[in-house]
Design an enzyme around this catalytic site. Structure first.
Site, short mmCIF file in Angstrom:
data_model
loop_
_atom_site.label_atom_id
_atom_site.label_comp_id
_atom_site.label_asym_id
_atom_site.label_seq_id
_atom_site.Cartn_x
_atom_site.Cartn_y
_atom_site.Cartn_z
NE ARG A 1 -0.40 11.64 15.42
CZ ARG A 1 -1.48 12.17 15.29
NH1 ARG A 1 -0.63 11.29 13.84
NH2 ARG A 1 -2.09 13.46 14.25
N PRO B 1 4.56 25.21 20.53
CG PRO B 1 6.68 25.55 19.57
CD PRO B 1 5.95 25.64 21.05
CE1 TYR C 1 -6.74 11.84 17.68
CE2 TYR C 1 -4.29 11.54 17.53
CZ TYR C 1 -5.48 12.59 18.67
OH TYR C 1 -5.22 12.01 19.73
NE ARG D 1 0.54 17.66 15.28
CZ ARG D 1 -0.28 16.77 15.04
NH1 ARG D 1 -0.16 15.61 14.99
NH2 ARG D 1 -1.02 17.47 16.02
CB CYS E 1 -6.79 -9.17 18.55
SG CYS E 1 -5.37 -10.68 18.14
CD GLU E 2 -9.03 -2.41 17.46
OE1 GLU E 2 -8.58 -3.12 18.70
OE2 GLU E 2 -9.26 -1.31 17.27
#
Ligand code: LLP
Length: 463
Positions: free
Chosen positions: A360, A317, A364, A319, A391-392
């Site tokens: 993330r 494990p 995702y 996360r 800048c996105e």
């Protein structure tokens, strides 16, 4: 050419997702999303006995705040629930020298998947015998180093690597302990898994094609190589044990075939990591005791059916240990209400980090939540989007959250459950300086990874 904005422009997005409800009390923490010592006192977030506003007045924002007791508690909970088996903390989720020491002190083993992670483990003084070394493309140099260090197990991932480890065993005479990474044809995400997933991915040897058996055969025949068993990792952020059950059945069937055809009883088996955590109120993860009961139950049942001795089980494990232990604290810089055609509007709260410290959401489509961390508010909660400095347009930290309407520049926002795959996947995009990790415990703060400086940033830019 226009580019796809995906979920950011999805129809109906202005209402937020169906699981997100306006909170009864916008100032209260949702306990299952936060580390064990997190609490609100007069609107101020406290972690590890420290007031977060005072803490970040010292270390600045953005900053990752790591609750040491929470991390150690989760590590111990896995260790105790899987007593008699081995728990490898997956360092890819987050690794630093201090954290590697905590892992060892709490009696866990450590999974590394790169030369860099191995170096951190070495620096922390982790017993090499308790290190597992992963990776689909380990170089000969890296493998030689791992063997010379006495790494406890190398998880072999290709026929080229079979040759490399066999060569190293022959040339050095040192013990080379290996597991074989197999693909069991199971791919699991959250509540779904696909049991007949084609094995079109870079990791492991396919069981169904016979490659896994062939790898086992070659490693068994290689002098000096000690074959420990099979390793299967089926995915990440999984809540349902059904995928593990199918994988365990297929992996153990291969254990039985190896016993029957090669006369070899492999003593170990690893079911990988992937246990889910709560990022938002929609997630309801199982505790380690329940996981242990389910996984060991599945393995024991299958072994009985196959007449196999139960191998020593291990899990990895990442996360589920570090994810909930850490939060990210940001300062609000601007607040903007954007009114769309038809009159609907969305509030954009810009903070001083973004996709460079948490990729993330963009990568995702991950969900997070956020809370005001420096004061309480009587203002009504407004569905808002927390965005960064980059800048996105996809630079989003929290897609949807109810935030008090009076949020303003200078306020602190804290995002829970950012311990896994945030600092470890952080980048210098737009020349952002990667934030520090501050460990808090018993009213004391300790910077365990310092903030990058402009000098760090320019050190490799040699003109
Ligand atoms: N063991 C192996 C062989 C793995 O490949 C992984 C994760 C783990 C253990 C730990 O999995 P965990 O318990 O942390 O889910 N960056 C993605 C996750 C990638 C996971 C890669 N392998 C994310 O942020 O969701």
């Amino acid at each position: 050419m226009t580019h796809e904005a995906g979920w950011a422009h999805a129809p109906g997005a202005l209402n937020g997702p169906s699981w997100l409800r306006a909170p009864g009390d916008v100032n209260a923490l949702v306990p299952q999303l936060w580390s064990a010592t997190a609490e609100k006192r007069d609107g101020e977030l406290h972690i590890g006995g420290l007031a977060v506003p005072a803490l970040v007045a010292d270390v600045n924002t953005p900053a990752y705040v790591l609750d040491e007791d929470d991390f150690r508690g989760r590590a111990r909970a896995f260790r105790d629930a899987f007593a008699g088996y081995d728990v490898y903390y997956a360092g890819k989720a987050f690794l630093s020298v201090a954290v590697a020491k905590w892992v060892a002190e709490e009696g866990l083993s450590l999974d590394v998947c790169s030369d860099g992670e191995l170096t951190v483990a070495e620096r922390a003084g982790v017993d090499p015998a308790r290190i597992g070394y992963h990776g689909n493309n380990k170089s000969l140099t890296a493998l030689r180093r791992a063997v010379a260090m006495g790494v406890g197990r190398i998880v072999v991932d290709s026929f080229h690597e079979v040759e490399r480890v066999a060569g190293i065993a022959a040339e050095t005479g040192l013990p080379v302990r290996v597991m074989v990474r197999v693909t069991a044809g199971v791919e699991a995400h959250t509540h779904e898994y696909i049991a007949t997933a084609h094995e079109d991915q870079k990791f492991g040897f396919s069981i169904s094609s016979g490659d896994a058996f062939e790898a086992v055969r070659r490693l068994h025949e290689a002098p000096g190589v000690e074959l420990l068993g099979l390793h299967s990792h089926i995915g990440s952020q999984i809540f349902d044990s059904a995928g593990f059950e199918v994988a365990a059945r297929r992996v153990l069937a291969l254990h039985a075939r190896v016993r029957d055809e090669l006369g070899v009883v492999m003593p170990e088996m690893d079911l990988g990591g992937g246990f889910g955590i709560a990022y938002t109120t929609q997630d309801d993860p199982a505790d380690p005791v329940t996981l242990a009961k389910e996984l060991t139950g599945i393995v024991e049942h299958e072994c009985r059916a196959l007449g196999l001795e139960v191998p020593r089980l291990s899990i990895e494990p990442g996360r589920a240990i570090v994810g909930p232990s850490m939060c990210t604290v940001y300062t609000v810089g601007t607040v903007k209400k954007v009114t769309l055609d038809g009159g609907a509007s969305r509030t954009y709260v810009s903070v001083d980090g973004g996709m460079s410290d948490n990729i993330r959401t963009a990568l995702y489509d991950a969900d997070y939540s956020a809370t005001l961390a420096n004061r309480s508010s009587d203002a009504p909660p407004v569905l808002s989007r927390v965005v960064g400095i980059h800048c996105e347009a996809g630079d989003v930290v929290v897609k949807d959250e109810f935030i008090p309407a009076d949020i303003r520049p200078g306020d602190l926002l804290a995002v829970p459950a950012t311990g896994a795959y945030c600092r470890s996947m952080a980048s210098n995009y737009n020349h952002a300086l990667r934030p520090p990790v501050v460990a808090v415990k018993d009213g004391q703060a300790r910077v365990i990874v310092r903030r990058e400086t402009v000098e760090d940033l320019l050190a490799t830019d040699i003109g």
